[in-house]
Design a protein around this motif. Sequence first.
Motif, PDB file in Angstrom:
ATOM      1  N   LYS A 198       0.895  -1.155   0.220  1.00 51.83           N
ATOM      2  CA  LYS A 198      -0.060  -0.066   0.012  1.00 51.83           C
ATOM      3  C   LYS A 198       0.855   1.084   0.058  1.00 51.83           C
ATOM      4  N   THR A 199       1.975   1.202   0.456  1.00 47.71           N
ATOM      5  CA  THR A 199       2.875   2.286   0.395  1.00 47.71           C
ATOM      6  C   THR A 199       3.443   2.790  -0.678  1.00 47.71           C
ATOM      7  N   LYS A 200       3.361   2.132  -1.664  1.00 45.13           N
ATOM      8  CA  LYS A 200       3.744   2.158  -3.182  1.00 45.13           C
ATOM      9  C   LYS A 200       2.646   2.632  -4.065  1.00 45.13           C
ATOM     10  N   PHE A 201       1.149   1.894  -3.593  1.00 43.57           N
ATOM     11  CA  PHE A 201       0.106   2.073  -4.393  1.00 43.57           C
ATOM     12  C   PHE A 201      -1.045   2.532  -3.492  1.00 43.57           C
ATOM     13  N   SER A 202      -1.376   3.553  -2.977  1.00 39.43           N
ATOM     14  CA  SER A 202      -2.082   3.802  -1.985  1.00 39.43           C
ATOM     15  C   SER A 202      -3.569   4.073  -2.559  1.00 39.43           C
ATOM     16  N   ILE A 203      -4.383   3.651  -2.205  1.00 39.40           N
ATOM     17  CA  ILE A 203      -5.909   3.895  -2.487  1.00 39.40           C
ATOM     18  C   ILE A 203      -6.736   4.189  -1.023  1.00 39.40           C
ATOM     19  N   GLU A 204      -7.846   5.101  -1.262  1.00 42.28           N
ATOM     20  CA  GLU A 204      -8.286   5.382   0.134  1.00 42.28           C
ATOM     21  C   GLU A 204      -9.524   4.411   0.231  1.00 42.28           C
ATOM     22  N   TYR A 205     -10.205   3.761  -0.818  1.00 38.58           N
ATOM     23  CA  TYR A 205     -11.256   3.148  -0.627  1.00 38.58           C
ATOM     24  C   TYR A 205     -11.210   1.841  -1.786  1.00 38.58           C
ATOM     25  N   ASP A 206     -12.176   1.035  -1.764  1.00 33.60           N
ATOM     26  CA  ASP A 206     -12.131   0.210  -2.641  1.00 33.60           C
ATOM     27  C   ASP A 206     -12.784   0.623  -4.202  1.00 33.60           C
ATOM     28  N   MET A 207     -12.270   0.234  -5.135  1.00 33.33           N
ATOM     29  CA  MET A 207     -12.941   0.561  -6.435  1.00 33.33           C
ATOM     30  C   MET A 207     -13.138  -0.354  -7.445  1.00 33.33           C
ATOM     31  N   LYS A 208     -13.986  -0.200  -8.574  1.00 34.23           N
ATOM     32  CA  LYS A 208     -13.982  -1.008  -9.590  1.00 34.23           C
ATOM     33  C   LYS A 208     -14.016  -0.171 -10.856  1.00 34.23           C
ATOM     34  N   ILE A 209     -13.017  -0.545 -11.462  1.00 37.43           N
ATOM     35  CA  ILE A 209     -12.895   0.129 -12.888  1.00 37.43           C
ATOM     36  C   ILE A 209     -13.003  -0.491 -13.964  1.00 37.43           C
ATOM     37  N   TYR A 210     -13.584  -0.182 -15.181  1.00 33.34           N
ATOM     38  CA  TYR A 210     -13.455  -0.640 -16.557  1.00 33.34           C
ATOM     39  C   TYR A 210     -12.524  -0.071 -17.413  1.00 33.34           C
ATOM     40  N   VAL A 211     -12.041  -1.073 -18.080  1.00 33.48           N
ATOM     41  CA  VAL A 211     -11.540  -0.139 -19.409  1.00 33.48           C
ATOM     42  C   VAL A 211     -11.968  -0.999 -20.585  1.00 33.48           C
ATOM     43  N   ILE A 212     -12.497   0.026 -21.309  1.00 34.28           N
ATOM     44  CA  ILE A 212     -13.307  -0.461 -22.389  1.00 34.28           C
ATOM     45  C   ILE A 212     -12.608  -0.050 -23.815  1.00 34.28           C
ATOM     46  N   ASP A 213     -12.420  -0.970 -24.629  1.00 29.92           N
ATOM     47  CA  ASP A 213     -12.137  -0.595 -25.888  1.00 29.92           C
ATOM     48  C   ASP A 213     -13.052  -0.534 -26.947  1.00 29.92           C
ATOM     49  N   SER A 214     -13.283   0.583 -27.472  1.00 30.27           N
ATOM     50  CA  SER A 214     -14.325   0.715 -28.684  1.00 30.27           C
ATOM     51  C   SER A 214     -13.676   0.853 -30.022  1.00 30.27           C
ATOM     52  N   VAL A 215     -12.608  -0.021 -30.078  1.00 25.20           N
ATOM     53  CA  VAL A 215     -11.672   0.283 -31.610  1.00 25.20           C
ATOM     54  C   VAL A 215     -11.152   1.520 -31.810  1.00 25.20           C
ATOM     55  N   ALA A 216     -11.872   2.531 -31.888  1.00 26.62           N
ATOM     56  CA  ALA A 216     -11.215   3.895 -32.239  1.00 26.62           C
ATOM     57  C   ALA A 216     -10.378   4.565 -31.142  1.00 26.62           C
ATOM     58  N   TYR A 217     -10.705   4.051 -29.971  1.00 22.25           N
ATOM     59  CA  TYR A 217      -9.963   4.307 -28.511  1.00 22.25           C
ATOM     60  C   TYR A 217     -10.216   3.409 -27.577  1.00 22.25           C
ATOM     61  N   SER A 218      -9.549   3.478 -26.363  1.00 19.00           N
ATOM     62  CA  SER A 218      -9.670   2.994 -25.161  1.00 19.00           C
ATOM     63  C   SER A 218     -10.023   3.841 -24.100  1.00 19.00           C
ATOM     64  N   ILE A 219     -10.885   3.433 -23.018  1.00 15.13           N
ATOM     65  CA  ILE A 219     -10.918   4.304 -22.044  1.00 15.13           C
ATOM     66  C   ILE A 219     -10.981   3.614 -20.736  1.00 15.13           C
ATOM     67  N   MET A 220     -10.414   4.369 -19.716  1.00 17.24           N
ATOM     68  CA  MET A 220     -10.649   3.858 -18.089  1.00 17.24           C
ATOM     69  C   MET A 220     -11.496   4.899 -17.497  1.00 17.24           C
ATOM     70  N   ILE A 221     -12.571   4.009 -16.914  1.00 16.72           N
ATOM     71  CA  ILE A 221     -13.654   4.719 -16.253  1.00 16.72           C
ATOM     72  C   ILE A 221     -14.023   4.039 -14.844  1.00 16.72           C
ATOM     73  N   PHE A 222     -14.664   4.527 -14.070  1.00 13.93           N
ATOM     74  CA  PHE A 222     -15.382   3.659 -12.803  1.00 13.93           C
ATOM     75  C   PHE A 222     -16.328   3.322 -13.515  1.00 13.93           C
ATOM     76  N   ALA A 223     -16.651   2.094 -12.633  1.00 10.11           N
ATOM     77  CA  ALA A 223     -17.792   1.252 -13.201  1.00 10.11           C
ATOM     78  C   ALA A 223     -19.258   2.268 -13.035  1.00 10.11           C
ATOM     79  N   GLU A 224     -19.372   3.029 -12.097  1.00  5.60           N
ATOM     80  CA  GLU A 224     -20.487   3.863 -11.914  1.00  5.60           C
ATOM     81  C   GLU A 224     -20.596   4.938 -13.152  1.00  5.60           C
ATOM     82  N   GLU A 225     -19.480   5.164 -14.014  1.00  8.83           N
ATOM     83  CA  GLU A 225     -19.582   5.896 -14.827  1.00  8.83           C
ATOM     84  C   GLU A 225     -19.945   5.332 -16.176  1.00  8.83           C
ATOM     85  N   TYR A 226     -20.136   4.061 -16.166  1.00  4.86           N
ATOM     86  CA  TYR A 226     -20.615   3.144 -17.448  1.00  4.86           C
ATOM     87  C   TYR A 226     -21.898   3.293 -17.782  1.00  4.86           C
TER      88      TYR A 226
END
Length: 100
Positions: A72-100
């Motif tokens: 955790k000292t190298k990669f600290s987070i404050e709370y649990d997270m769910k992240i999607y990385v979505i490829d649409s062929v034209a580009y890829s985007i990293m978003i939180f699950a609740e943004e989907y």
Amino acid sequence: MFEQEKRYVSRQVNEEVPMQLQILMWSMIDSLKEKKELDYIQIFRLKAKGDRVLIEHEQEVPKHRELYELEKTKFSIEYDMKIYVIDSVAYSIMIFAEEY
């Protein structure tokens, strides 16, 4: 799919997820791409557990699930997270699950 030149991150992810973790997740996708076919959506669950950060990386087709444990000292987070990385062929985007 998931080409390095066309990668984007939502404003919320950029503000709340440390840059080192963002880079690490992109590299996990790159590493998986060398081993097997990628699904258009990659799922990351990040959990803070004591002095560790647990990362679960999965995709549905073809089925894949991998677990990582980091200090955790190298990669600290404050709370649990769910992240999607979505490829649409034209580009890829990293978003939180609740943004989907």
